[in-house]
Design a protein around this motif. Sequence first.
Motif, PDB file in Angstrom:
ATOM      1  N   ALA A  85       3.293  -0.763   4.060  1.00 24.61           N
ATOM      2  CA  ALA A  85       3.118   0.436   3.295  1.00 24.61           C
ATOM      3  C   ALA A  85       4.353   1.085   3.163  1.00 24.61           C
ATOM      4  CB  ALA A  85       1.973   1.202   3.938  1.00 24.61           C
ATOM      5  N   ARG A  86       4.359   1.985   2.078  1.00 24.57           N
ATOM      6  CA  ARG A  86       5.358   3.123   1.811  1.00 24.57           C
ATOM      7  C   ARG A  86       5.613   4.039   2.764  1.00 24.57           C
ATOM      8  NH1 ARG A  86       3.273   1.794  -2.981  1.00 24.57           N
ATOM      9  NH2 ARG A  86       4.328   0.260  -4.326  1.00 24.57           N
ATOM     10  N   PRO A 135      -6.084   8.295   2.436  1.00 26.42           N
ATOM     11  CA  PRO A 135      -4.939   7.510   1.931  1.00 26.42           C
ATOM     12  C   PRO A 135      -4.724   7.885   0.392  1.00 26.42           C
ATOM     13  CG  PRO A 135      -6.921   6.022   1.940  1.00 26.42           C
ATOM     14  CD  PRO A 135      -7.550   7.618   2.775  1.00 26.42           C
ATOM     15  N   ASP A 136      -5.538   8.515  -0.483  1.00 28.07           N
ATOM     16  CA  ASP A 136      -5.400   8.794  -1.700  1.00 28.07           C
ATOM     17  C   ASP A 136      -4.761  10.384  -1.808  1.00 28.07           C
ATOM     18  OD1 ASP A 136      -6.382   6.573  -2.663  1.00 28.07           O
ATOM     19  OD2 ASP A 136      -8.247   7.310  -2.540  1.00 28.07           O
ATOM     20  N   GLY A 137      -4.566  11.316  -0.811  1.00 25.98           N
ATOM     21  CA  GLY A 137      -3.979  12.570  -0.906  1.00 25.98           C
ATOM     22  C   GLY A 137      -2.695  12.387  -0.688  1.00 25.98           C
ATOM     23  N   SER A 138      -2.051  13.554  -0.467  1.00 28.32           N
ATOM     24  CA  SER A 138      -0.425  13.660  -0.295  1.00 28.32           C
ATOM     25  C   SER A 138      -0.409  13.410   0.989  1.00 28.32           C
ATOM     26  CB  SER A 138      -0.056  15.010  -0.887  1.00 28.32           C
ATOM     27  OG  SER A 138      -0.310  15.911   0.319  1.00 28.32           O
ATOM     28  N   ALA A 198       0.895  -1.043   0.136  1.00 25.44           N
ATOM     29  CA  ALA A 198      -0.007  -0.122  -0.024  1.00 25.44           C
ATOM     30  C   ALA A 198       0.704   1.356  -0.019  1.00 25.44           C
ATOM     31  CB  ALA A 198      -0.858  -0.090   1.249  1.00 25.44           C
ATOM     32  N   GLN A 199       0.230   2.246  -0.438  1.00 25.05           N
ATOM     33  CA  GLN A 199       1.114   3.634  -0.524  1.00 25.05           C
ATOM     34  C   GLN A 199       1.094   4.050   0.946  1.00 25.05           C
ATOM     35  OE1 GLN A 199       2.579   4.937  -2.739  1.00 25.05           O
ATOM     36  NE2 GLN A 199       3.324   6.653  -1.601  1.00 25.05           N
ATOM     37  N   ARG A 200      -0.040   3.757   1.679  1.00 24.49           N
ATOM     38  CA  ARG A 200      -0.120   4.708   2.904  1.00 24.49           C
ATOM     39  C   ARG A 200      -0.851   3.671   3.715  1.00 24.49           C
ATOM     40  NH1 ARG A 200      -2.188   9.993   2.255  1.00 24.49           N
ATOM     41  NH2 ARG A 200      -0.199   9.918   0.963  1.00 24.49           N
ATOM     42  N   GLY A 201      -0.345   3.611   5.066  1.00 25.38           N
ATOM     43  CA  GLY A 201      -0.985   2.793   6.102  1.00 25.38           C
ATOM     44  C   GLY A 201      -0.867   3.798   7.515  1.00 25.38           C
ATOM     45  N   ALA A 237       4.111  -3.458  14.144  1.00 24.16           N
ATOM     46  CA  ALA A 237       3.100  -2.961  13.464  1.00 24.16           C
ATOM     47  C   ALA A 237       3.449  -2.134  12.489  1.00 24.16           C
ATOM     48  CB  ALA A 237       2.160  -2.087  14.647  1.00 24.16           C
ATOM     49  N   VAL A 238       4.328  -1.304  12.548  1.00 17.50           N
ATOM     50  CA  VAL A 238       4.556  -0.541  11.182  1.00 17.50           C
ATOM     51  C   VAL A 238       4.870  -1.337  10.008  1.00 17.50           C
ATOM     52  CG1 VAL A 238       6.367   0.915  10.116  1.00 17.50           C
ATOM     53  CG2 VAL A 238       5.465   1.613  12.569  1.00 17.50           C
TER      54      VAL A 238
END
Length: 578
Positions: free
Chosen positions: A406-407, A456-459, A359-362, A400-401
């Motif tokens: 995610a990136r 999660p889709d924003g910057s 995932a891009q972000r978590g 957990a990270v």
Amino acid sequence: MPHEAQPQPADELDAEAVRTWSSLALAALGRARYDIDAINVYPVADADTGTNLYLTAESADRALTETFENAARSTGAGAGARAGTGAAAGSGTADVTGAAQPTSLAEAVRAWAHGALVGARGNSGTILAQLLRGVADVLGAEPDGRQTGPGGLLAHALTRAAEEAYAAVAHPVEGTMLTVAGAAARAAEAASSAAGTAADVARAAYDGARAALAETPGQLAALGRAGVVDAGGCGLVAVLGALWQALSGQEPAAQPPTGRAATPAPGPADPCEQHEDGPAYEVIYLLEASEAAVAELRAHLDGLGDSLVVVGGDGLWNVHVHVDDPGAAVEAGVVAGRPYRIRITHFGDERRRGRGERAQRGVVAVVPGEGLAGLCAEAGATTVLVRPGEVPATAELLDAVRRAHAREVVLLPGGTELRAAAATAAEQARAEGVRVAVIPTRSAVQGLAALAVHDPDGSFDEDVVAMTAAAGATRYGELAVAERQSFTSAGICQAGDVLGLIDGDVALIGAGLPETAEAVLDRMLGSGGELVTLVLGPEVPDAVAERLEAYVQSGHLAVDTVTYRGGRYSAPLLIGVE
């Protein structure tokens, strides 16, 4: 500098041999970690077996290193005898001249096994911990008078390890790590019967394990369909190869990096499709309990889910199970004894990992309640469940990270006492290439407010700013029951009084929870608000929530109220005002 692994005499088993074995095993699992993750399809295709084995071995190695260093300091060996092993390296070098042995074989294997037990991760890591316990039960025992050399002792240890691992799994399945362990033990016993040295026995165990691993796709349909060998067994082969190398000085021949079978059997192209109907959660916790209580716990958990593994002994156990109701699994542990270091993982995230998707972000959230953990998980967060008064270690937050896979990761610590551990975990994760931001949330309700605006889709920067602003704009309150007489910022309280805290300070003392909660709400809403969040503890009846909702509506018509159940371990009442 890291401890330099030294080959041992072919028929010698001592603490230094265990230390070298641990160092080489950790290094081998580190090299194979991601390749093993890639072939992980059983019991759940969650792409984490290599990682779980590595983290378990890392915890074991760290405990072993500490034992050597403590023994060296206590005997006055000085800094020159201090040693680090693997990832937990110290700053000194080992004294390998034989002039002084800083710790005994028994102390070394017991520390190694205990480190694996308390740090075990996942199904495979839990089984590895039990295998090491079996080894420690033999190598760490007092001599029983039998005339057996180091080769025979090692064979006996590997046999005990396999037996205890099988016994720890509720429903053993062939074609798995257990099969590989059993084959290694049989091969070791055969070599011992032929008067082999410890190195000969280790080589036989390694060869037997490799042969058994190659047969696993024909024993387990999930492996055959995917065209892979068992991931846990692949890791165990690496550990046994390290044992042989430690005793012989010979490095095992390089194996194919993925351990894949030659020809996949017909079946689904995506191995992750095989287990979609299984339980939704993995639950792991350490448990302090008696053997009798654990026997009852096994029976109870066996009826709740599958992949049940309970390892340990002497009052300390590591419990692993896959269930649809994680709260019930933790509740069963509470009945049996004292569970802690509770980890709940949703397999939806792990199956995404199994498909190779990152995932891009978590988001990682630390939460004090099972209900809150489920609520945050539904919002897409990876959760760390804590008991009242307990602070998760940096290693738990870093794990957990990593599980967020995610990136970019936003970390919500949920308490001022967790900020240091969260900052350290973030720093370590950044060294692994993950971009991490820590939002200084001081309460679970501030974490909920941050999750509500998470995009999660924003910057990344804009998301962090929005989540930080939402958390900062949320005042938080808590109701607790005083355990004894004490001085507070609101005066002297007596045992049993209800304390109303606002932004971390005791603002008032009351006799009943509903009345005190109303007084807290009055103060918190005095400066305005648009939304009140109520999180009820496990003993608080629904009638209290209904009363408080009506109270807010009667005095503040424009304020909305939402109510959640915090579940076990949550405070009697948490209040958030946004």
